[in-house]
Design a protein around this motif. Structure first.
Motif, PDB file in Angstrom:
ATOM      1  N   LYS A 184      -2.714   4.782   1.292  1.00 56.49           N
ATOM      2  CA  LYS A 184      -1.452   5.272   1.929  1.00 56.49           C
ATOM      3  C   LYS A 184      -0.957   3.926   2.429  1.00 56.49           C
ATOM      4  O   LYS A 184       0.492   3.737   2.701  1.00 56.49           O
ATOM      5  N   HIS A 185      -1.608   2.907   2.560  1.00 60.20           N
ATOM      6  CA  HIS A 185      -0.956   1.524   3.401  1.00 60.20           C
ATOM      7  C   HIS A 185      -1.386   0.474   2.472  1.00 60.20           C
ATOM      8  O   HIS A 185      -0.372  -0.680   2.756  1.00 60.20           O
ATOM      9  N   PHE A 186      -2.006   0.293   1.482  1.00 58.90           N
ATOM     10  CA  PHE A 186      -2.339  -0.853   0.476  1.00 58.90           C
ATOM     11  C   PHE A 186      -2.689  -0.422  -0.760  1.00 58.90           C
ATOM     12  O   PHE A 186      -2.664   0.844  -1.191  1.00 58.90           O
ATOM     13  N   ASP A 187      -2.470  -1.400  -1.480  1.00 57.68           N
ATOM     14  CA  ASP A 187      -2.471  -1.444  -2.933  1.00 57.68           C
ATOM     15  C   ASP A 187      -3.820  -1.282  -3.529  1.00 57.68           C
ATOM     16  O   ASP A 187      -4.961  -1.511  -2.858  1.00 57.68           O
ATOM     17  N   TYR A 188      -3.897  -0.717  -4.533  1.00 57.98           N
ATOM     18  CA  TYR A 188      -5.437  -0.226  -5.311  1.00 57.98           C
ATOM     19  C   TYR A 188      -6.306  -1.369  -5.167  1.00 57.98           C
ATOM     20  O   TYR A 188      -7.446  -1.347  -4.977  1.00 57.98           O
ATOM     21  N   PRO A 189      -5.684  -2.691  -5.884  1.00 61.47           N
ATOM     22  CA  PRO A 189      -6.917  -3.810  -5.822  1.00 61.47           C
ATOM     23  C   PRO A 189      -7.671  -4.057  -4.583  1.00 61.47           C
ATOM     24  O   PRO A 189      -8.689  -4.231  -4.227  1.00 61.47           O
ATOM     25  N   ALA A 190      -6.556  -3.963  -3.244  1.00 61.84           N
ATOM     26  CA  ALA A 190      -7.256  -4.234  -2.131  1.00 61.84           C
ATOM     27  C   ALA A 190      -8.266  -3.085  -1.695  1.00 61.84           C
ATOM     28  O   ALA A 190      -9.336  -3.355  -1.035  1.00 61.84           O
ATOM     29  N   VAL A 191      -7.931  -1.857  -1.861  1.00 62.24           N
ATOM     30  CA  VAL A 191      -8.773  -0.760  -1.723  1.00 62.24           C
ATOM     31  C   VAL A 191     -10.003  -0.845  -2.297  1.00 62.24           C
ATOM     32  O   VAL A 191     -11.012  -0.514  -1.965  1.00 62.24           O
ATOM     33  N   GLU A 192      -9.777  -1.278  -3.660  1.00 65.72           N
ATOM     34  CA  GLU A 192     -11.034  -1.211  -4.455  1.00 65.72           C
ATOM     35  C   GLU A 192     -12.047  -2.497  -4.084  1.00 65.72           C
ATOM     36  O   GLU A 192     -13.419  -2.195  -4.016  1.00 65.72           O
ATOM     37  N   LEU A 193     -11.543  -3.630  -3.392  1.00 63.39           N
ATOM     38  CA  LEU A 193     -12.447  -4.481  -2.912  1.00 63.39           C
ATOM     39  C   LEU A 193     -13.284  -4.006  -1.758  1.00 63.39           C
ATOM     40  O   LEU A 193     -14.385  -4.359  -1.419  1.00 63.39           O
TER      41      LEU A 193
END
Length: 103
Positions: free
Chosen positions: A52-61
Motif C-alpha cells: 500500500k505504501h511501497f513498490d513491489y521490488p522493495a517489498v520483495e526485498l
C-alpha cells in the motif's frame, strides 16, 4: 470478566514478582507456541501491508530479508511472553481473590 483499575494494578505487581520458575515455565510454553507456526503471522501481515505504501521490488526485498524475519520472531516472542506473564498473574490474582467457600 473486566478487571477494575485496582485489580489491574495488583495484576501488574504480581507480574513483576513472578518467580524464576514461573518465568522458565512461561518461556517453555511460549517456545512451544512459536514452534507451532510455520510462517510468522507478523511477516504475513507486513507483506500484505507494505504494497500500500511501497513498490513491489522493495517489498520483495523485505520478504527475503532474514534479519527482518529474525526481528519479527523476536518481537512476536516478546509479545507472547508479556501476555503469558499477564495471563499467569491474572490466574494468581483470581485465586487470591476468590471468595468461593468450600462446603
Amino acid at each position: 470478566m473486566k478487571l477494575s483499575w485496582r485489580a489491574k494494578q495488583e495484576v501488574e505487581e504480581i507480574m513483576k514478582n513472578l518467580s524464576e520458575t514461573d518465568l522458565e515455565r512461561i518461556g517453555v510454553e511460549v517456545d512451544a507456541m512459536m514452534d507451532q507456526h510455520k510462517i510468522n503471522p507478523l511477516m504475513t501481515a507486513l507483506c500484505a501491508f507494505l504494497p500500500k505504501h511501497f513498490d513491489y521490488p522493495a517489498v520483495e526485498l523485505v520478504d527475503e530479508d532474514d534479519e527482518q524475519y529474525e526481528a519479527a520472531e523476536n518481537f512476536l516472542r516478546d509479545a507472547l511472553v508479556k501476555v503469558a506473564k499477564r495471563d499467569m498473574a491474572i490466574a494468581i490474582w483470581k485465586s487470591r481473590n476468590s471468595f468461593d467457600e468450600v462446603a
